[in-house]
Design a protein around this motif. Structure first.
Motif, PDB file in Angstrom:
ATOM      1  N   TYR A 255      34.996  50.214  38.766  1.00  0.00           N
ATOM      2  CA  TYR A 255      35.573  49.724  38.321  1.00  0.00           C
ATOM      3  C   TYR A 255      35.193  49.071  37.002  1.00  0.00           C
ATOM      4  O   TYR A 255      34.085  48.442  36.610  1.00  0.00           O
ATOM      5  N   LEU A 260      31.975  49.025  43.562  1.00  0.00           N
ATOM      6  CA  LEU A 260      31.908  48.061  44.348  1.00  0.00           C
ATOM      7  C   LEU A 260      32.023  48.358  45.363  1.00  0.00           C
ATOM      8  O   LEU A 260      33.026  50.075  45.711  1.00  0.00           O
ATOM      9  N   ALA A 272      40.591  47.183  49.807  1.00  0.00           N
ATOM     10  CA  ALA A 272      39.390  46.306  48.486  1.00  0.00           C
ATOM     11  C   ALA A 272      39.542  47.249  47.361  1.00  0.00           C
ATOM     12  O   ALA A 272      39.992  46.951  46.659  1.00  0.00           O
ATOM     13  N   LEU A 276      41.809  47.366  43.547  1.00  0.00           N
ATOM     14  CA  LEU A 276      40.677  47.119  42.619  1.00  0.00           C
ATOM     15  C   LEU A 276      41.196  48.276  41.514  1.00  0.00           C
ATOM     16  O   LEU A 276      41.608  48.321  40.399  1.00  0.00           O
ATOM     17  N   ASN A 277      41.760  49.649  42.267  1.00  0.00           N
ATOM     18  CA  ASN A 277      41.636  51.021  41.616  1.00  0.00           C
ATOM     19  C   ASN A 277      43.057  50.729  40.631  1.00  0.00           C
ATOM     20  O   ASN A 277      43.372  51.076  39.961  1.00  0.00           O
ATOM     21  N   GLU A 280      42.984  48.271  37.974  1.00  0.00           N
ATOM     22  CA  GLU A 280      42.269  48.756  36.744  1.00  0.00           C
ATOM     23  C   GLU A 280      43.623  49.181  35.686  1.00  0.00           C
ATOM     24  O   GLU A 280      43.242  49.125  34.692  1.00  0.00           O
ATOM     25  N   VAL A 455      38.082  40.731  45.478  1.00  0.00           N
ATOM     26  CA  VAL A 455      38.562  41.616  44.625  1.00  0.00           C
ATOM     27  C   VAL A 455      39.010  39.491  43.647  1.00  0.00           C
ATOM     28  O   VAL A 455      38.369  40.180  42.065  1.00  0.00           O
ATOM     29  N   LEU A 459      36.753  39.923  40.143  1.00  0.00           N
ATOM     30  CA  LEU A 459      37.689  39.334  38.856  1.00  0.00           C
ATOM     31  C   LEU A 459      36.907  38.335  37.962  1.00  0.00           C
ATOM     32  O   LEU A 459      36.927  38.633  36.457  1.00  0.00           O
TER      33      LEU A 459
END
Length: 564
Positions: A255, A260, A272, A276-277, A280, A455, A459
């Motif tokens: 990311y 991660l 998780a 995150l994917n 993005e 996440v 972030l």
């Protein structure tokens, strides 16, 4: 005790040079730091903390539970791990449960002895020291701090006392009485009251002297089988003696220049990474931290990631879909496109029970090794069953099995359930020919909050420039599925603006706001240690090596970070 648990002050991030620990109990953090100062490494210190937390926070963790470990080698840059989760008894099949009258609609009580799975934590502790430890300290020396706490006693911390009492009350409401080893005159200890656990001291001392056989054979194993049998369960000594940890290859995703790392199934680490994917694909920084736009996208992405996890994840011996398929960027891009389309979601698996009694902690040592570790008994004191003269309760992780025959997480003999507990590590996104550089060890405990917490705090640092303590302090969002109403709800912690909550309701979300006081526990308790202040630097500067360790500990718990 102040029941409001107000967050009225600020805490600076801890900074140090040589070694750092972060956990949910200061006494446990101190035990881990002592191991580092005595020459142990991050793995040694993590196991010392795990054992100490089983003394100071027994409603959340202990030898009767499971554990997962991720380890980064400062020498090689390799990320490895251990799956310390146990299986159901081999005789515990779906046919057996149905023969007792249980179905998906009417499963056993979460606290039933039938939901006790083999405790994997003690084996994971032993194997973490054996595989990743410094070998400068024996297992007996590593566990000595916890033994001393249990024998001499310790004053119970405020948040731990609150959850201790609530867990005891929940067990009694279910008709269970917690064993005397974990109570004082039949009551949970109050904040500041000194608590001793000589039975646990004996168990930990024997584990240090004899290793895994001290737990999975002999006195302790027989006591476990006896208490389960007395309450209608079917675990055998063979179920215990055949258990061992599994060495795992962590899974990861990139990311924006970082990677991660999470444990693979049967853990929910993939959730998780999926989350995150998906995220993005959106301009999160431009949306603004905890704005209505940011939270809307986060909530929709969580719903998708958790739905996929619930549908596809379980014991890896029973998983049919390839993890690589779910982790492909094209798959996540398709899921991201759905956020702006109709909000039609398939239901998650009905009947899954949530719990949040877990401890997460992490260590980075002077050699650049990092250990990210999580330990849990699942719900408060797990099953509430305490083996005679052992000083710990047995987990009820089997309550997370499905009783739907064709589901990937359907109960079966000798099977590991879908597991919520996940530690994580963060490195730079090095190429295959390069050694990944450690950036952080981090985690947030709390059942299905865990991938969401991982996440959100990540972030907070990557997108919004927060230091580790600020990233943990910030108000969080918890997206939850209600099995009875078949609805998703969005829980917003106090500190998120009322206007944001109202706008999310206008967008069709079922919002609970504000969540205050001890109810904040649903947002988990996290710990973070970073190498350098990369969250506050440009991309080029962030790749400069740094000796300074930065750390934070969650204000929703009793803990702290310590370093030297």
């Amino acid at each position: 005790m102040d029941t409001q648990l107000t967050f009225a002050s600020r805490r600076s991030a801890l900074v140090c040079l040589h070694g750092c620990v972060a956990s949910s109990q200061p006494l446990a953090s101190n035990v881990g730091l002592d191991i580092l100062k005595r020459g142990g490494n991050a793995a040694d210190a993590a196991v010392a903390i795990a054992a100490a937390l089983s003394v100071t926070e027994p409603c959340s963790t202990g030898p009767g539970g499971d554990a997962f470990c991720l380890f980064y080698s400062g020498h090689t840059g390799e990320v490895r791990g251990l799956n310390g989760s146990g299986c159901s008894p081999r005789a515990q099949t779906l046919d057996f449960l149905e023969g007792r009258g249980y179905t998906a609609e009417t499963p056993p009580s979460p606290f039933d002895a039938l939901n006790v799975t083999v405790p994997g934590a003690p084996a994971c502790w032993c194997d973490t020291v054996r595989l990743f430890g410094s070998h400068k300290l024996s297992l007996q020396e590593v566990l000595s701090g916890a033994v001393e706490l249990a024998e001499a006693g310790f004053p119970v911390a405020e948040v731990a006392a609150h959850h201790w009492a609530n867990s005891v009350a929940a067990l009694r409401d279910d008709g269970k009485e917690l064993g005397g080893d974990l109570l004082i005159d039949g009551h949970a200890p109050k904040s500041g009251q000194v608590f001793k656990n000589p039975s646990l001291a004996r168990t930990l001392r024997e584990l240090g002297e004899l290793g895994k056989p001290a737990f999975y054979q002999g006195r302790v194993a027989q006591a476990i089988v006896d208490i389960i049998d007395q309450h209608g369960g079917i675990m055998t000594v063979d179920d215990l003696s055949s258990h061992d940890s599994e060495v795992i290859s962590p899974i990861s995703t990139e990311y924006k220049g970082v990677r991660l790392w999470e444990p693979p199934p049967n853990s929910q680490g993939l959730a998780a990474l999926l989350l995150l994917n998906i995220l993005e694909n959106f301009p999160l920084k431009a949306a603004g931290h905890n704005s209505s736009d940011y939270i809307h996208v986060l909530v929709e992405a969580v719903r998708m990631a958790l739905t996929d996890a619930m549908c596809y994840l379980g014991d890896p011996d029973h998983v049919t879909i390839l993890l690589e398929t779910l982790l492909e960027k094209s798959y996540s891009h398709q899921r991201a496109q759905q956020i702006s389309m109709d909000r039609v979601m398939k239901d998650t698996e009905p009947g899954l029970t949530t719990g949040s009694d877990t401890v997460y902690f992490c260590v980075i040592d002077s050699e650049g090794n990092a250990c990210s570790f999580v330990n849990s008994v699942y719900m408060g004191f797990g099953s509430g069953l305490v083996p005679k003269d052992c000083g710990f309760s047995l987990q009820n992780r089997g309550a997370f099995f499905s009783l739907h025959r064709n589901h990937v997480n359907c109960v079966a003999g000798g099977k590991r359930p879908y597991h919520t507990i996940i530690p994580s590590l963060l490195t730079d996104a090095a190429t295959m020919s390069q050694k990944p550089r450690l950036l952080a060890a981090l985690g947030v405990m709390g059942a299905l909050m865990q991938p969401q917490g991982h996440v959100q705090v990540l972030l907070n640092m990557l997108e919004f420039g927060m230091n580790p303590q600020q990233a943990l302090d910030a108000p969080r969002v918890f997206v939850q599925y209600n099995q009875k109403s078949k609805e998703w709800s969005v829980n917003l912690e106090e500190g998120i603006d009322q206007e944001v909550a109202e706008e999310l309701r206008r967008r069709g979300h079922k919002v609970n706001w504000p969540i205050t006081g001890h109810k904040r526990s649903q947002f988990g308790r996290g710990q973070i240690i970073t190498v350098g202040d990369w969250w506050n630097l440009s991309v080029s500067q962030a790749h400069l090596p740094s000796r300074v360790l930065w750390a934070g500990s969650d204000p929703r718990g009793d803990g702290c970070a310590q370093g030297y």
